[in-house]
Design an enzyme around this catalytic site. Structure first.
Site, mmCIF file in Angstrom:
data_model
loop_
_atom_site.group_PDB
_atom_site.id
_atom_site.type_symbol
_atom_site.label_atom_id
_atom_site.label_comp_id
_atom_site.label_asym_id
_atom_site.label_seq_id
_atom_site.Cartn_x
_atom_site.Cartn_y
_atom_site.Cartn_z
ATOM 1 N N ARG A 195 1.129 -8.944 13.533
ATOM 2 C CA ARG A 195 0.524 -7.963 12.616
ATOM 3 C C ARG A 195 -0.490 -8.640 11.704
ATOM 4 N NH1 ARG A 195 5.568 -4.983 10.016
ATOM 5 N NH2 ARG A 195 4.125 -3.760 8.791
ATOM 6 N N ARG A 249 12.623 -7.422 4.266
ATOM 7 C CA ARG A 249 12.638 -6.031 3.787
ATOM 8 C C ARG A 249 13.773 -5.203 4.400
ATOM 9 N NH1 ARG A 249 6.938 -3.018 3.718
ATOM 10 N NH2 ARG A 249 7.001 -3.190 5.977
ATOM 11 N N ARG A 273 -8.402 1.010 10.062
ATOM 12 C CA ARG A 273 -7.771 -0.281 10.328
ATOM 13 C C ARG A 273 -8.704 -1.194 11.122
ATOM 14 N NH1 ARG A 273 -2.208 0.351 8.730
ATOM 15 N NH2 ARG A 273 -0.961 -1.294 9.655
ATOM 16 N N ARG A 293 13.141 -1.829 9.326
ATOM 17 C CA ARG A 293 12.167 -1.273 10.255
ATOM 18 C C ARG A 293 12.117 -2.174 11.476
ATOM 19 N NH1 ARG A 293 6.472 0.011 7.304
ATOM 20 N NH2 ARG A 293 5.677 -1.087 9.115
ATOM 21 N N LYS A 301 0.825 -1.215 0.000
ATOM 22 C CA LYS A 301 0.000 0.000 0.000
ATOM 23 C C LYS A 301 0.861 1.268 0.000
ATOM 24 C CE LYS A 301 -1.243 -0.785 4.820
ATOM 25 N NZ LYS A 301 -0.239 0.135 5.410
HETATM 26 P P1 AMP Z 1 1.917 0.541 8.440
HETATM 27 O O1 AMP Z 1 3.035 1.491 8.171
HETATM 28 O O2 AMP Z 1 0.609 0.934 7.796
HETATM 29 O O3 AMP Z 1 2.297 -0.895 8.179
HETATM 30 O O4 AMP Z 1 1.620 0.626 10.034
HETATM 31 C C1 AMP Z 1 2.609 0.296 10.975
HETATM 32 C C2 AMP Z 1 1.984 0.201 12.353
HETATM 33 O O5 AMP Z 1 1.406 1.474 12.713
HETATM 34 C C3 AMP Z 1 0.836 -0.781 12.495
HETATM 35 O O6 AMP Z 1 1.294 -2.111 12.706
HETATM 36 C C4 AMP Z 1 0.112 -0.220 13.708
HETATM 37 O O7 AMP Z 1 0.806 -0.516 14.905
HETATM 38 C C5 AMP Z 1 0.234 1.283 13.490
HETATM 39 N N1 AMP Z 1 -0.917 1.826 12.719
HETATM 40 C C6 AMP Z 1 -0.903 2.304 11.438
HETATM 41 N N2 AMP Z 1 -2.130 2.724 11.076
HETATM 42 C C7 AMP Z 1 -2.936 2.520 12.151
HETATM 43 C C8 AMP Z 1 -4.328 2.742 12.397
HETATM 44 N N3 AMP Z 1 -5.142 3.241 11.460
HETATM 45 N N4 AMP Z 1 -4.815 2.427 13.626
HETATM 46 C C9 AMP Z 1 -4.014 1.928 14.595
HETATM 47 N N5 AMP Z 1 -2.697 1.662 14.423
HETATM 48 C C10 AMP Z 1 -2.158 1.966 13.203
#
Ligand code: AMP
Length: 223
Positions: free
Chosen positions: A174, A128, A89, A163, A14
């Protein structure tokens, strides 16, 4: 003008697709993961709490996430349409967002589900690596994406970094979180009649061209 929401398991691309769409269609790119990662850089109790939650692979609270999102949506570049990368989410966030759209008299736009097999997701995440200097991305578990020299950026020679939430244990958490909390959103948006699906097991350029077909079919860009 169009708004786009991505719903996707971890590593479905994404972030990558958001950047491609942002460049092609001049939309704002809002990644709640990036907003939260920026908040962890502040040495506050809230920053520490967010970091711990993100590193465990769980979700940060709706209150914190939506607070950051509201601030970002108020910025001017969002007026001509935006991509939501990582939000909503869970069902609560989806309902809250519908309420917000009603208040702002805005349309939800299109919701794109990036479908990906779990084992491909695992390889993409656990392998990654990225270059903090030039932004190049690599994967030490996928042959076509390995750097020429392990741990070193092909483009600028900088050491590669990972990361902190890209490891096997966090991946499982996750992925479980995705299944329990986020996947139910597919039915929610299907009922609203705005859901589109793209096969994200393909390479990133093919995924992008499938997304472009969907967006161009909607033809809201000229308005
Ligand atoms: P991402 O970069 O989208 O993979 O998000 C990394 C982490 O950020 C996720 O595993 C969550 O811990 C947190 N996160 C991102 N977006 C949300 C959201 N909308 N609600 C709650 N936690 C989020």
């Amino acid at each position: 003008m169009e708004n786009i929401i991505f719903i996707a398991p971890p590593a479905a691309g994404k972030g990558t697709q958001s950047v491609k769409i942002k460049d092609a269609y001049h939309l704002a790119h809002i990644s709640t993961g990036d907003l939260l990662r920026a908040a962890t850089k502040e040495n506050t109790p809230e920053g520490l709490l967010i970091r711990n939650l993100m590193e465990s692979g769980g979700l940060v609270s709706d209150e914190i996430t939506e607070g950051l999102l509201l601030k970002r949506l108020a910025e001017q570049d969002c007026d001509n349409g935006y991509i939501l990368d990582g939000f909503p989410r869970n069902i609560k966030q989806a309902h809250d967002y519908q309420e917000l759209l009603k208040k702002l008299n805005k349309d939800v736009g299109v919701v794109i589900y990036l479908a990906l097999d779990k084992e491909i997701a695992r390889k993409r995440i656990v392998g990654r690596e990225s270059c903090a200097n030039c932004g190049a991305m690599y994967n030490n578990m996928i042959d076509t994406m390995k750097p020429k020299v392990a741990g070193i950026c092909d483009k600028c020679g900088n050491p590669l970094s990972k990361r902190s939430d890209d490891n096997d244990a966090t991946f499982e958490h996750r992925y479980d979180t995705y299944l329990k909390e986020t996947e139910p959103l597919l039915e929610f948006y299907k009922q609203l009649g705005v859901l589109e699906t793209v096969d994200s097991n393909q390479d990133a350029d093919k995924v992008f061209s499938d997304i472009v077909k969907i967006l161009d079919r909607r033809k809201k860009w000229l308005i």
